[in-house]
Design a protein around this motif. Structure first.
Motif, PDB file in Angstrom:
ATOM      1  N   THR A   1       1.177  -1.701   0.149  1.00 26.98           N
ATOM      2  CA  THR A   1      -0.010   0.440   0.329  1.00 26.98           C
ATOM      3  C   THR A   1       0.795   1.865   0.347  1.00 26.98           C
ATOM      4  N   LEU A   2       0.523   2.164  -0.834  1.00 27.52           N
ATOM      5  CA  LEU A   2       1.285   2.944  -0.948  1.00 27.52           C
ATOM      6  C   LEU A   2       1.386   3.688   0.471  1.00 27.52           C
ATOM      7  N   LEU A   3       2.359   5.029   0.638  1.00 28.98           N
ATOM      8  CA  LEU A   3       2.015   5.672   2.561  1.00 28.98           C
ATOM      9  C   LEU A   3       1.082   7.611   1.931  1.00 28.98           C
ATOM     10  N   ARG A   4       2.117   7.552   0.466  1.00 27.89           N
ATOM     11  CA  ARG A   4       2.138   9.276  -0.603  1.00 27.89           C
ATOM     12  C   ARG A   4       1.768   9.078  -1.637  1.00 27.89           C
ATOM     13  N   ASP A   5       0.520  10.304  -1.951  1.00 18.43           N
ATOM     14  CA  ASP A   5       0.838  10.165  -3.643  1.00 18.43           C
ATOM     15  C   ASP A   5       2.066   9.969  -3.818  1.00 18.43           C
ATOM     16  N   PHE A   6       1.921   9.082  -5.364  1.00 17.66           N
ATOM     17  CA  PHE A   6       3.214   9.063  -6.062  1.00 17.66           C
ATOM     18  C   PHE A   6       2.887   9.086  -7.565  1.00 17.66           C
ATOM     19  N   ASN A   7       3.676   9.489  -8.269  1.00 20.04           N
ATOM     20  CA  ASN A   7       3.980   9.639  -9.416  1.00 20.04           C
ATOM     21  C   ASN A   7       4.904   9.644 -10.205  1.00 20.04           C
ATOM     22  N   ALA A   8       5.059   8.387 -11.097  1.00 20.05           N
ATOM     23  CA  ALA A   8       6.742   7.848 -11.811  1.00 20.05           C
ATOM     24  C   ALA A   8       7.331   8.566 -13.376  1.00 20.05           C
ATOM     25  N   ILE A   9       6.392   9.884 -12.811  1.00 19.94           N
ATOM     26  CA  ILE A   9       6.695  10.275 -14.439  1.00 19.94           C
ATOM     27  C   ILE A   9       8.350  11.024 -14.466  1.00 19.94           C
ATOM     28  N   GLU A  10       8.884  10.956 -15.605  1.00 17.76           N
ATOM     29  CA  GLU A  10       9.974  11.034 -15.548  1.00 17.76           C
ATOM     30  C   GLU A  10      10.188  13.030 -16.680  1.00 17.76           C
ATOM     31  N   LEU A  11      11.157  14.284 -16.238  1.00 15.49           N
ATOM     32  CA  LEU A  11      10.883  14.984 -16.953  1.00 15.49           C
ATOM     33  C   LEU A  11      11.842  14.965 -18.245  1.00 15.49           C
ATOM     34  N   THR A  12      11.655  15.293 -19.191  1.00 18.67           N
ATOM     35  CA  THR A  12      12.405  15.258 -20.824  1.00 18.67           C
ATOM     36  C   THR A  12      13.323  17.627 -20.851  1.00 18.67           C
ATOM     37  N   VAL A  13      14.735  17.140 -20.693  1.00 19.65           N
ATOM     38  CA  VAL A  13      15.902  18.300 -20.653  1.00 19.65           C
ATOM     39  C   VAL A  13      16.730  18.385 -20.751  1.00 19.65           C
ATOM     40  N   ALA A  14      17.293  19.640 -21.378  1.00 17.46           N
ATOM     41  CA  ALA A  14      18.068  19.770 -22.194  1.00 17.46           C
ATOM     42  C   ALA A  14      19.145  20.426 -21.377  1.00 17.46           C
ATOM     43  N   THR A  15      21.005  19.810 -21.292  1.00 16.30           N
ATOM     44  CA  THR A  15      21.669  20.518 -20.335  1.00 16.30           C
ATOM     45  C   THR A  15      21.887  22.022 -20.118  1.00 16.30           C
ATOM     46  N   GLY A  16      21.664  22.164 -19.290  1.00 15.56           N
ATOM     47  CA  GLY A  16      21.532  23.707 -19.149  1.00 15.56           C
ATOM     48  C   GLY A  16      20.280  23.767 -18.893  1.00 15.56           C
ATOM     49  N   ASP A  17      19.310  23.439 -18.908  1.00 11.82           N
ATOM     50  CA  ASP A  17      17.999  24.129 -18.512  1.00 11.82           C
ATOM     51  C   ASP A  17      18.235  24.308 -16.420  1.00 11.82           C
ATOM     52  N   ARG A  18      17.119  25.154 -16.227  1.00 16.31           N
ATOM     53  CA  ARG A  18      17.262  25.036 -15.075  1.00 16.31           C
ATOM     54  C   ARG A  18      15.574  24.663 -13.995  1.00 16.31           C
ATOM     55  N   VAL A  19      15.970  24.466 -13.342  1.00 19.80           N
ATOM     56  CA  VAL A  19      14.717  23.358 -12.530  1.00 19.80           C
ATOM     57  C   VAL A  19      15.159  23.430 -11.186  1.00 19.80           C
ATOM     58  N   LEU A  20      13.127  24.172 -10.462  1.00 21.10           N
ATOM     59  CA  LEU A  20      13.080  23.812  -8.817  1.00 21.10           C
ATOM     60  C   LEU A  20      13.564  22.701  -8.539  1.00 21.10           C
ATOM     61  N   PRO A  21      14.021  21.911  -7.786  1.00 17.98           N
ATOM     62  CA  PRO A  21      14.504  20.955  -6.846  1.00 17.98           C
ATOM     63  C   PRO A  21      13.356  21.241  -5.860  1.00 17.98           C
ATOM     64  N   LEU A  22      12.286  20.097  -5.506  1.00 17.25           N
ATOM     65  CA  LEU A  22      10.975  19.766  -4.462  1.00 17.25           C
ATOM     66  C   LEU A  22      11.554  19.360  -3.599  1.00 17.25           C
ATOM     67  N   TYR A  23      11.615  17.824  -4.081  1.00 19.69           N
ATOM     68  CA  TYR A  23      12.321  16.550  -2.563  1.00 19.69           C
ATOM     69  C   TYR A  23      13.034  15.528  -4.108  1.00 19.69           C
ATOM     70  N   SER A  24      13.480  15.007  -2.966  1.00 16.97           N
ATOM     71  CA  SER A  24      14.643  13.795  -3.663  1.00 16.97           C
ATOM     72  C   SER A  24      14.026  12.609  -2.805  1.00 16.97           C
ATOM     73  N   GLU A  25      14.089  11.457  -3.636  1.00 13.08           N
ATOM     74  CA  GLU A  25      14.456  10.122  -2.455  1.00 13.08           C
ATOM     75  C   GLU A  25      14.970   8.981  -3.569  1.00 13.08           C
ATOM     76  N   SER A  26      16.109   8.497  -3.029  1.00 13.51           N
ATOM     77  CA  SER A  26      16.488   7.992  -3.272  1.00 13.51           C
ATOM     78  C   SER A  26      17.968   7.453  -4.848  1.00 13.51           C
ATOM     79  N   GLY A  27      18.222   8.407  -4.778  1.00 13.31           N
ATOM     80  CA  GLY A  27      18.681   9.021  -6.070  1.00 13.31           C
ATOM     81  C   GLY A  27      18.176   9.879  -7.193  1.00 13.31           C
ATOM     82  N   PHE A  28      17.009  10.199  -7.299  1.00 12.59           N
ATOM     83  CA  PHE A  28      15.912  11.220  -7.727  1.00 12.59           C
ATOM     84  C   PHE A  28      15.143  11.916  -7.573  1.00 12.59           C
TER      85      PHE A  28
END
Length: 123
Positions: A74-101
């Motif tokens: 059973t999931l303990l929290r909401d989860f979506n496995a969608i990954e982003l497509t990005v280019a070198t140099g793009d800027r992103v806002l990191p919100l949280y991390s889990e096990s290397g992602f």
């Protein structure tokens, strides 16, 4: 381990990344999933297992976000496995991390996972 980044932290993409799945698993806290032990054994990423949702969608899921024993969890929290497509140099806002992602938001408001090895964090 789930880690929330402090406000104001940004990240720059150091290597282009293309998401491998267009419509992966997306589940809510309390939903049951089924772990595929064979597929789970095919990764070298610690802390992730391959799961199937009740709607049939599949994807890598953080094992720490699952409760229970055996292949039915059973999931303990909401989860979506969608990954982003990005280019070198793009800027992103990191919100949280889990096990290397890292779950990130782009300037155009897309959200998804990126491997932490593809990002350089900065204030």
């Amino acid at each position: 381990m789930l880690y929330h980044f402090p406000p104001g932290l940004q990240a720059r993409v150091t290597k282009a990344y293309t998401r491998p799945y267009d419509d992966p698993i997306n589940v809510w806290a309390g939903e049951a999933v089924e772990i595929d032990p064979g597929k789970s054994a095919q990764t070298d990423l610690f802390g992730w297992v391959w799961c199937r949702a009740p709607d049939g969608r599949e994807g890598w899921t953080p094992e720490a976000w699952l409760e229970g024993a055996g292949n039915q969890r059973t999931l303990l929290r909401d989860f979506n496995a969608i990954e982003l497509t990005v280019a070198t140099g793009d800027r992103v806002l990191p919100l949280y991390s889990e096990s290397g992602f890292i779950w990130c938001r782009t300037d155009d408001d897309r959200q998804g996972w990126l491997p932490d090895a593809f990002l350089a964090l900065s204030m």
